[in-house]
Design a protein around this motif. Sequence first.
Motif, PDB file in Angstrom:
ATOM      1  N   ASN A 141       0.799  -1.225   0.000  1.00  0.00           N
ATOM      2  CA  ASN A 141       0.000   0.000   0.000  1.00  0.00           C
ATOM      3  C   ASN A 141       0.832   1.276   0.000  1.00  0.00           C
ATOM      4  O   ASN A 141       0.390   2.305  -0.500  1.00  0.00           O
ATOM      5  CB  ASN A 141      -0.936  -0.001   1.220  1.00  0.00           C
ATOM      6  CG  ASN A 141      -1.898  -1.184   1.198  1.00  0.00           C
ATOM      7  OD1 ASN A 141      -2.422  -1.538   0.155  1.00  0.00           O
ATOM      8  ND2 ASN A 141      -2.118  -1.805   2.352  1.00  0.00           N
ATOM      9  N   ASP A 142       2.009   1.257   0.584  1.00  0.00           N
ATOM     10  CA  ASP A 142       2.813   2.471   0.715  1.00  0.00           C
ATOM     11  C   ASP A 142       3.748   2.706  -0.473  1.00  0.00           C
ATOM     12  O   ASP A 142       4.508   3.684  -0.468  1.00  0.00           O
ATOM     13  CB  ASP A 142       3.636   2.416   2.009  1.00  0.00           C
ATOM     14  CG  ASP A 142       2.768   2.380   3.248  1.00  0.00           C
ATOM     15  OD1 ASP A 142       1.636   2.914   3.170  1.00  0.00           O
ATOM     16  OD2 ASP A 142       3.200   1.795   4.258  1.00  0.00           O
ATOM     17  N   LEU A 143       3.708   1.809  -1.467  1.00  0.00           N
ATOM     18  CA  LEU A 143       4.616   1.940  -2.611  1.00  0.00           C
ATOM     19  C   LEU A 143       3.838   2.250  -3.887  1.00  0.00           C
ATOM     20  O   LEU A 143       2.708   1.798  -4.068  1.00  0.00           O
ATOM     21  CB  LEU A 143       5.417   0.641  -2.799  1.00  0.00           C
ATOM     22  CG  LEU A 143       6.326   0.242  -1.643  1.00  0.00           C
ATOM     23  CD1 LEU A 143       6.994  -1.092  -1.930  1.00  0.00           C
ATOM     24  CD2 LEU A 143       7.382   1.313  -1.377  1.00  0.00           C
ATOM     25  N   ARG A 144       4.452   2.993  -4.771  1.00  0.00           N
ATOM     26  CA  ARG A 144       3.828   3.353  -6.045  1.00  0.00           C
ATOM     27  C   ARG A 144       4.702   2.894  -7.212  1.00  0.00           C
ATOM     28  O   ARG A 144       5.918   2.700  -7.070  1.00  0.00           O
ATOM     29  CB  ARG A 144       3.622   4.872  -6.129  1.00  0.00           C
ATOM     30  CG  ARG A 144       2.646   5.418  -5.092  1.00  0.00           C
ATOM     31  CD  ARG A 144       2.441   6.899  -5.281  1.00  0.00           C
ATOM     32  NE  ARG A 144       1.502   7.443  -4.321  1.00  0.00           N
ATOM     33  CZ  ARG A 144       1.155   8.714  -4.259  1.00  0.00           C
ATOM     34  NH1 ARG A 144       1.695   9.595  -5.102  1.00  0.00           N
ATOM     35  NH2 ARG A 144       0.281   9.134  -3.353  1.00  0.00           N
TER      36      ARG A 144
END
Length: 348
Positions: A257-260
């Motif tokens: 969730n915290d990575l793009r």
Amino acid sequence: MSDQLGFKPKARLILQLGDQLIRSESIALLELIKNSYDACASRVTITLMRLDSKEYGQIVIEDDGFGMDYNLIKDVWLQPGTTHKKNQIEAHNFVSECNRIPLGEKGIGRFGVHKLGEEIELISKTKTSDETYLKINWKDFDNDESLEKIPINLTRRIPNTFAENGHGTKIIIKALRTTWTRGAVREIYRAINSLNSPFDSIDSFKVLFKLDRQDWLSGLLKFKDIKDSALFSADILISGNKIEKLEYKFTPYSTMNDLRDRIHSEVGVDMVQRIYDESLKKKVFQDIDISKYQIGKVKIKMLIFDFDTNILSLGVADKKGLKDYLKLNGGMRVYRDSIRVYDYGEPG
């Protein structure tokens, strides 16, 4: 006193060539499939039956290619070393009627037949010819007779295997040289499935695999099952002395969730290599230019996986299946016109 002499090959030379030129059963089958490709076949069917018995096992390769008539089998197929394919390849810009550049030039596919079994029946027909039937028992060659003295029966006959307007080649291999195991069959299946590029497969050329022991193939993953598990990927286009395009991507799993997504791109990068110059006694940079090899543009596609167990747990359901697949199929492979060039990338 002197004599002008020539080589007089013994019959067993054919068997020795088969053992030396064809490294494995997988390569033997692939050589036969390449012959079908060169004959403009759209479909090749590989049928494996009773492989656990040398006596009763059979391997059948059948295609819908151009086929061969009586004279082509007599003057080319039965004469190892002819320049038939080599002449085609060396012809200026030669492509076949189906827009394919021939894959083979050594003519070693026929030796692949011997690698697989002791007896062969070959049936072939062109659109306009009668059907031609050839039967060979390779055991007949295991003696001290001269090669030319071994009789081979070649027969013209009315269409029997192929319909009147049909065409193609069918090879039936009997008296198998080895008892096949589940592992060997899975290896053959893997090799056949890797013949087409997974990134740019040829829709006009299909290889069908039929086996009377389907349970031997259970649990095998395919490329489509694992490709989305790669966290990193790269697309590169090389032409002349430049990297025309380079695109490197990071694509996290949906659970991260915290990575793009991240993309790095470059264009028009000069290609150089660092070599040691003996005259200068130091390392210098030298241009790399592939245009002098006349191989056209080169595409490189990479999929990169992270095997850390904690990371795999975030996005891969079958971790063992993924690792097993990549253990057999990972590494580097070379494809020309979407068809794999063997043996590059194979073990050993």
